[in-house]
Design an enzyme around this catalytic site. Structure first.
Site, PDB file in Angstrom:
ATOM      1  N   ARG A  30       0.848  -1.198   0.000  1.00  0.00           N
ATOM      2  CA  ARG A  30       0.000   0.000   0.000  1.00  0.00           C
ATOM      3  C   ARG A  30       0.878   1.241   0.000  1.00  0.00           C
ATOM      4  NH1 ARG A  30      -1.809   2.574   5.050  1.00  0.00           N
ATOM      5  NH2 ARG A  30      -3.408   4.154   4.627  1.00  0.00           N
TER       6      ARG A  30
ATOM      7  N   ARG B 228      -9.086  18.318   9.814  1.00  0.00           N
ATOM      8  CA  ARG B 228      -8.103  18.436  10.891  1.00  0.00           C
ATOM      9  C   ARG B 228      -8.139  19.815  11.529  1.00  0.00           C
ATOM     10  NH1 ARG B 228      -4.227  14.347  10.358  1.00  0.00           N
ATOM     11  NH2 ARG B 228      -4.224  13.276   8.345  1.00  0.00           N
TER      12      ARG B 228
ATOM     13  N   LYS C  58     -13.102   2.647   0.862  1.00  0.00           N
ATOM     14  CA  LYS C  58     -12.762   2.558   2.282  1.00  0.00           C
ATOM     15  C   LYS C  58     -14.001   2.950   3.101  1.00  0.00           C
ATOM     16  CE  LYS C  58      -8.774   4.240   3.516  1.00  0.00           C
ATOM     17  NZ  LYS C  58      -7.680   5.264   3.650  1.00  0.00           N
TER      18      LYS C  58
ATOM     19  N   THR D 195      -6.413  -1.424   9.974  1.00  0.00           N
ATOM     20  CA  THR D 195      -6.204  -0.476  11.075  1.00  0.00           C
ATOM     21  C   THR D 195      -5.916  -1.161  12.405  1.00  0.00           C
ATOM     22  OG1 THR D 195      -7.840   0.985  10.011  1.00  0.00           O
ATOM     23  CG2 THR D 195      -6.995   1.659  12.159  1.00  0.00           C
TER      24      THR D 195
END
Length: 477
Positions: free
Chosen positions: A33, A74, A220, A278
């Protein structure tokens, strides 16, 4: 024994040494990845090139996933780098504040639309849920909050709204540039971050194809909205990734295991590939061995039928990248010995829409009711071995194809192993069978006297035309 569950390793500074990359491939990595949230296109291009060269040296096909950053929401930066928030403190997320002016009372945000997306009493989770803010009121570009769970907060930490609902689109300007770069690298899969609908996946596929990319699209699943629209998203994709970080923050950690099992089952039911990702062995960033909880986590994903398990920071920036792969390989192999990883009732009550799908299912039914040692699927696009891989069994499936893109794509399919084979150059079908059997013998997949199944099409070299299944005893004329 061939390991059926595939292992994905994220590349990063810890894997950049050529010796380490070769160690990962020898340890059993099937797919790598490239995380486009970090590094430049030049750096990622260098890694992709190194993977291709190392894979060829090792005599293997290794798939490459380009993972888009997506609209990561963020906070900006603090003057002093970080602050400490305590329960009961008042703190403001300020869309109008300069990016480096954060202090004990407020901080800027990258997502300027946040004040319009939230309401009083919403819960905002920062830094993957480590800090929780309760919205008190919104004034212009300021979201005034009360700290309900405190801690240390530093620059650039992510923001999630519990329950989802932030309106940021799935594809940013950066993502669009990254899609073109990924297509130029000839990656095998493009992973789309934070999709909410099938339209997000379709737009990514369109841009990828315009840029010259021909790989698969991975959705995802990391937004609460994606769980609501799961079926349309899965159908629009070639694969999904259960991205448990942001998804767990949005839906709550207690709900996450149920969601993971549900998504794995639904993806397999819809004949799509599924990745579990994850924090699978996150302790191995700093430790040479995994925790018992991590071992159980990986094993349970294997029991549930995931096609692949993914390592992130463990390989990208960890101290023991190769040991993390070795540990994951060991756990997957042991889990695959259990009956739970070998039984299946997939599509037992369904009708098939295509002849090649019917051949794939007939081959798996026959294999599971005979003492078949291997299945050889001559394939153009990889569809037949994909359908076969939806049936849980301990029988290795060899995808024999003349197309390198197909051979690399099937590296993600559970229980499928790619082999370079071109039967279009062979006039005699018996000769073709003999050559592919010789290939399986050389790989140690079969022995004299073993029964194997071969699937192929009358029209060789044409995709979607598999219409033959042949049961052969190795060594018999």
């Amino acid at each position: 024994m061939f390991r059926r569950t595939k292992i994905i390793a994220t590349l990063g500074p810890a894997t950049d040494a050529p010796a380490m990359l070769e160690k990962l491939i020898c340890a059993g990595v099937d797919v790598v990845r490239l995380n486009f949230s970090h590094e430049t296109h030049t750096a990622q291009q260098r890694r992709a090139k190194a993977v291709r060269e190392c894979a060829e040296k090792c005599g293997r096909e290794i798939g490459i996933i380009a993972d888009l950053q997506g609209p990561k929401i963020r906070i900006e930066c603090f003057k002093e780098g970080e602050i400490t928030l305590c329960e009961g403190d008042l703190f403001t997320l300020n869309a109008t504040l300069p990016s480096n002016d954060g202090d004990q009372q407020q901080v800027g945000i990258t997502y300027k639309q946040l004040p319009g997306d939230v309401r009083a009493d919403d819960l905002l989770l920062l830094d993957d849920g480590r800090i929780t803010l309760k919205v008190k009121k919104i004034e212009g570009g300021r979201v005034h909050c009360e700290v309900t769970v405190g801690g240390v907060l530093s620059n650039h930490k992510g923001i999630n709204r519990q329950g989802g609902g932030l309106s940021a689109g799935a594809l940013t300007h950066k993502d669009r540039e990254d899609i073109a770069a990924a297509a130029a690298m000839n990656v095998d899969y493009l992973a789309v971050s934070f999709p909410r609908t099938a339209e997000d996946i379709q737009e990514a596929r369109r841009l990828f194809q315009i840029a010259g990319g021909n790989g698969g699209i991975i959705a995802k699943i990391e937004r609460a909205e994606a769980l609501v629209n799961y079926e349309e998203i899965i159908k629009a994709s070639d694969a999904i990734m259960v991205a448990r970080g942001d998804l767990g923050v949005e839906i709550g950690d207690a709900t996450l295991p149920t969601a993971q099992k549900f998504l794995i089952k639904k993806a397999r039911d819809l004949n799509k590939v599924v990745i579990t990702a994850t924090q699978m062995m996150e302790s191995m960033i700093d430790s040479p061995i995994p925790t018992r909880a991590e071992v159980s986590d990986v094993a349970n994903a294997v029991f549930d039928g995931t096609d692949a398990v993914m390592l992130s920071g463990e390989t990208a920036m960890g101290n023991y990248p190769d040991k993390a792969v070795i540990a994951m390989d060991r756990v997957c192999r042991e889990a695959e010995k259990q009956p739970a990883a070998r039984s299946s009732d997939h599509r037992m009550t369904n009708q098939f829409g295509r002849i090649d799908e019917a051949i794939a299912m007939a081959a798996m039914y026959s294999a599971n009711h005979l003492n078949v040692k291997a299945i050889a699927a001559l394939t153009e696009s990889g569809s037949t071995p994909l359908w076969m891989s939806r049936i849980s069994s301990g029988i290795p499936i060899f995808a024999l194809s003349r197309h390198i893109s197909t051979r690399r794509r099937v590296t993600l399919y559970r229980g499928v192993y790619s082999t370079n084979f071109d039967d279009t150059q062979l006039v005699d079908t018996v000769q073709a069978n003999q050559i592919l059997i010789k290939e399986l013998l050389q790989r140690g997949a079969v022995s004299e006297g073993d029964i194997i199944i071969i699937t192929k099409g009358d029209l060789r070299g044409v995709a979607g035309q598999t219409n033959l299944m042949k049961i052969v005893c190795v060594g018999e004329k």
